[in-house]
Scaffold this motif. Structure first.
Motif, short mmCIF file in Angstrom:
data_model
loop_
_atom_site.label_atom_id
_atom_site.label_comp_id
_atom_site.label_asym_id
_atom_site.label_seq_id
_atom_site.Cartn_x
_atom_site.Cartn_y
_atom_site.Cartn_z
N ASP A 82 0.79 -1.14 -0.01
CA ASP A 82 0.16 -0.09 -0.14
C ASP A 82 0.86 1.29 -0.03
OD1 ASP A 82 -1.60 2.08 0.48
OD2 ASP A 82 -2.81 1.43 2.07
N PRO A 83 1.12 1.69 -1.23
CA PRO A 83 1.93 2.91 -1.34
C PRO A 83 1.77 4.22 -0.43
CG PRO A 83 1.60 2.20 -3.56
CD PRO A 83 0.69 1.48 -2.49
N LYS A 84 0.62 4.38 -0.19
CA LYS A 84 0.12 5.58 0.66
C LYS A 84 0.43 5.24 2.28
CE LYS A 84 -3.62 7.24 -2.07
NZ LYS A 84 -5.29 7.51 -2.31
N HIS A 85 0.17 3.93 2.72
CA HIS A 85 0.75 3.55 3.97
C HIS A 85 2.19 3.44 4.02
CE1 HIS A 85 1.45 0.76 7.34
NE2 HIS A 85 0.18 1.21 7.80
N GLU A 86 2.76 2.89 3.23
CA GLU A 86 4.22 2.75 3.27
C GLU A 86 5.09 4.02 3.18
OE1 GLU A 86 5.71 -0.46 0.46
OE2 GLU A 86 3.65 -1.03 0.19
N VAL A 87 4.53 4.99 2.63
CA VAL A 87 5.22 6.35 2.52
C VAL A 87 5.23 6.97 4.08
CG1 VAL A 87 3.39 7.92 2.07
CG2 VAL A 87 5.83 8.63 1.39
N TRP A 88 4.39 6.51 4.83
CA TRP A 88 4.46 6.96 6.35
C TRP A 88 5.08 5.84 7.20
CZ3 TRP A 88 2.76 11.61 8.16
CH2 TRP A 88 1.98 12.43 7.36
N HIS A 89 4.87 4.77 6.98
CA HIS A 89 5.38 3.51 8.11
C HIS A 89 6.15 2.64 7.41
CE1 HIS A 89 2.12 5.17 10.49
NE2 HIS A 89 1.26 4.99 9.64
N GLY A 90 6.92 2.74 6.46
CA GLY A 90 7.66 1.88 5.86
C GLY A 90 7.18 0.72 4.66
N LEU A 91 8.06 0.25 4.02
CA LEU A 91 7.78 -0.83 2.97
C LEU A 91 7.29 -2.07 3.72
CD1 LEU A 91 10.72 -0.53 0.78
CD2 LEU A 91 8.56 0.39 0.58
N ARG A 92 6.28 -2.59 3.00
CA ARG A 92 5.78 -4.05 3.16
C ARG A 92 6.08 -5.14 2.30
NH1 ARG A 92 -0.77 -2.68 3.93
NH2 ARG A 92 -0.72 -1.59 5.90
N LEU A 93 6.28 -6.26 2.81
CA LEU A 93 6.65 -7.36 1.86
C LEU A 93 5.61 -7.42 0.73
CD1 LEU A 93 8.61 -9.57 0.64
CD2 LEU A 93 7.38 -11.11 2.22
N GLY A 94 4.49 -7.74 1.10
CA GLY A 94 3.18 -7.85 0.12
C GLY A 94 3.16 -9.30 -0.09
N TYR A 95 1.83 -9.76 -0.23
CA TYR A 95 1.76 -11.22 -0.51
C TYR A 95 2.43 -11.87 -1.77
CZ TYR A 95 -2.25 -10.14 -3.56
OH TYR A 95 -3.11 -9.62 -4.47
N GLU A 96 2.32 -10.68 -2.88
CA GLU A 96 2.93 -11.31 -4.20
C GLU A 96 4.43 -11.65 -3.91
OE1 GLU A 96 1.74 -8.40 -6.84
OE2 GLU A 96 -0.14 -9.21 -7.08
N ASN A 97 5.20 -11.18 -3.00
CA ASN A 97 6.70 -11.35 -3.02
C ASN A 97 6.77 -12.28 -1.88
OD1 ASN A 97 7.13 -9.12 -4.69
ND2 ASN A 97 6.67 -7.66 -3.02
N ALA A 98 5.76 -12.91 -1.11
CA ALA A 98 6.05 -13.57 -0.06
C ALA A 98 6.37 -14.99 -0.39
CB ALA A 98 4.67 -13.81 0.86
N VAL A 99 5.96 -15.64 -1.32
CA VAL A 99 6.41 -16.78 -1.96
C VAL A 99 7.93 -17.08 -2.06
CG1 VAL A 99 6.09 -18.80 -3.46
CG2 VAL A 99 4.22 -17.82 -2.80
N GLU A 100 8.59 -16.17 -2.92
CA GLU A 100 9.87 -16.36 -3.22
C GLU A 100 10.74 -15.76 -2.09
OE1 GLU A 100 13.15 -14.16 -6.12
OE2 GLU A 100 11.01 -13.55 -6.36
N THR A 101 10.26 -14.78 -1.12
CA THR A 101 11.11 -14.15 -0.05
C THR A 101 11.11 -15.35 1.15
OG1 THR A 101 10.76 -12.11 -1.19
CG2 THR A 101 11.54 -12.35 1.35
N LEU A 102 10.10 -15.66 1.35
CA LEU A 102 9.84 -16.56 2.63
C LEU A 102 9.80 -18.11 2.23
CD1 LEU A 102 7.06 -14.10 4.49
CD2 LEU A 102 9.45 -14.38 4.58
N ALA A 103 9.58 -18.40 0.89
CA ALA A 103 9.68 -19.70 0.62
C ALA A 103 8.54 -20.47 1.19
CB ALA A 103 11.08 -20.68 1.33
N VAL A 104 7.36 -19.75 1.34
CA VAL A 104 5.74 -20.64 1.45
C VAL A 104 5.51 -21.00 0.31
CG1 VAL A 104 5.49 -19.14 3.63
CG2 VAL A 104 4.71 -18.34 1.46
N ASP A 105 4.47 -21.96 0.29
CA ASP A 105 3.98 -22.54 -0.86
C ASP A 105 3.03 -21.61 -1.62
OD1 ASP A 105 5.53 -25.07 -0.52
OD2 ASP A 105 4.07 -25.38 0.99
N SER A 106 2.05 -20.73 -0.94
CA SER A 106 1.36 -19.73 -1.61
C SER A 106 1.04 -18.53 -0.66
CB SER A 106 0.07 -20.48 -2.07
OG SER A 106 -0.59 -20.98 -0.96
N ALA A 107 0.73 -17.63 -1.11
CA ALA A 107 0.30 -16.47 -0.22
C ALA A 107 -0.76 -15.68 -0.72
CB ALA A 107 1.76 -15.39 0.19
#
Length: 440
Positions: A82-107
């Motif tokens: 959420d770009p509007k939230h992230e500009v105030w509070h920092g970047l989020r990983l986001g579920y679309e990036n979670a599979v590769e970054t966290l090695a879960v099967d789906s997100a």
């Protein structure tokens, strides 16, 4: 020090937990949420230890599902970017990036969890989650079961008929530390040991207890441990007889001992050290006598830290030394054997010998099995060993002993042939302490 726990290990932990679950079951573990401190500010975020153990993911508001059916898998629900939230509070990983970054099967998007959970629970016979910890998660599971019960008449697909606590399975995994975990804990211990060396050169009469705590916190943060693992205890004089004294607001007095109990949290893992040392750098005779008694008790306990022994045996070894010593000094009256048998030493040694250590400073894991027998030490277990003697000013003993509180605590990992003391470099004998305090 770089992160030393790779994603492959988090994935392996999830697989190990799945193997402990029955067929057609699901485990659910939730991340912590941010907690309001005042108005629109929050306390520093600290992740739920179970969730972190299984994911290494340090964002709030997420839920991990481990599904053990014909296709065992992990599903992570987390906040979307959420770009509007992230500009105030920092970047989020986001579920679309979670599979590769966290090695879960789906997100998937966390917002879809209330709708998706009933679908995922269809055909699941047993649901496991840490009971009593997260009311929102319990409500989600309950609502999903209710929805499935209503639909079951038409679909024929039932939801879980059994709800169980996940903690026994998770706790058993967390109790034995991996080589990577021990490496992180050794770094937490190293940072903490360095901080104790620093404060031993800082203290002097007239300085405040809170200034000692500030020196510790500074040393932690400068070495990458941004927070203490728990509330720092700096108790001068009789304040040391208050076990969880955290006011830290009194001045240090010449001639008093200072008891400091503190540890850094590094990459999620805790250290936990206690040292007791003289404000002026020199133990008085009564202080030295009691200090050496506590040190002797710790050494007796150390002799029992080995595979096949247990915390009860180590505790009894330390208690026997303290009981006999207090009897010899006249602090306990009567026969030494009777004093030990009747546990009269508990008047002055009023807490347990130690506790498991890991992602939590009082880490998870049982101390007795279902039959009530003590859990045997195994390689990879990490615990504190911390005997103490506390004689309040109100005690009916010779005045020279009153107002003295002493605790000595180290962090040890059980090895194949004994133990490794991870905090041994923090000065501990009277000679080591006095020499170090004079040398700086």
């Amino acid at each position: 020090m770089r992160d030393v726990i790779p994603q492959d290990e988090f994935k392996q932990r999830r697989q190990q937990l799945l193997q402990l679950l029955p067929e057609r079951s699901m485990a659910l573990v939730a991340a912590h949420s941010e907690v309001t401190r005042s108005n629109d500010t929050e306390y520093p975020f600290r992740q739920n230890s179970d969730f972190f153990y299984l994911t290494g993911f340090n964002e709030p508001d997420a839920v991990l599902l481990l599904i053990n059916d014909n296709k065992p898998r992990s599903v992570l629900f987390c906040q979307d970017k959420d770009p509007k939230h992230e500009v105030w509070h920092g970047l989020r990983l986001g579920y679309e990036n979670a599979v590769e970054t966290l090695a879960v099967d789906s997100a998937e998007d966390l917002e879809t969890l209330p709708e998706r959970l009933p679908e995922l629970l269809q055909g699941i016979e047993s649901a496991f989650y840490p009971m009593g910890e997260n009311s929102v998660l319990a409500e989600l599971v309950g609502d999903a079961r209710d929805e499935l019960s209503v639909k079951a008449r038409r679909s024929g697909k039932l939801g879980p008929q059994s709800l169980s606590d996940l903690r026994p399975q998770l706790d058993s995994l967390r109790l034995i530390k991996s080589a990577n975990e021990i490496a992180v804990m050794k770094e937490a211990a190293r940072i903490s040991t360095q901080a104790f060396r620093r404060i031993m050169c800082f203290v002097e009469a007239g300085k405040q207890e809170y200034q000692v705590a500030a020196e510790l916190h500074h040393e932690f943060a400068m070495n990458g441990a941004l927070q203490p693992a728990y509330g720092i205890i700096c108790g001068g004089g009789a304040n040391a007889c208050v076990l969880h004294y955290t006011d830290n607001r009194d001045p240090l007095q010449n001639g008093d001992l200072l008891l400091v109990d503190a540890g850094a949290e590094y990459q999620g893992y805790a250290a936990d050290i206690t040292r007791t040392f003289p404000v002026n750098g020199q133990f008085s005779e009564p202080q030295a006598i009691l200090y050496n008694l506590v040190l002797k008790a710790q050494q007796a306990a150390f002799a029992e830290v080995k595979p096949g022994s247990n915390l009860v045996q180590a505790s009894e070894a330390a208690a026997r030394v303290i009981s006999d010593g207090l009897t010899e000094l006249g602090i306990l009256s009567g026969d030494a054997d009777e004093n030990f048998k009747e546990q009269r030493w508990k008047t002055y040694f009023i807490h347990g010998l130690g506790h498991w250590l890991g992602l939590d400073v009082h880490d998870v894991g049982r101390y007795r099995n279902s039959d009530g027998e003590p859990i045997a030490f195994k390689p990879g277990m990490v615990l504190t060993v911390e005997p103490g003697v506390y004689i309040p000013e109100s005690a009916d003993v010779d005045s020279k002993w009153r107002g003295i509180g002493i605790r000595i605590e180290d962090d040890v990992v059980v090895t194949a042939d004994g133990f490794d003391n991870m905090t041994a470099d923090a000065p501990k004998t009277i000679e080591e302490i006095e020499t170090w305090m004079k040398s700086q």
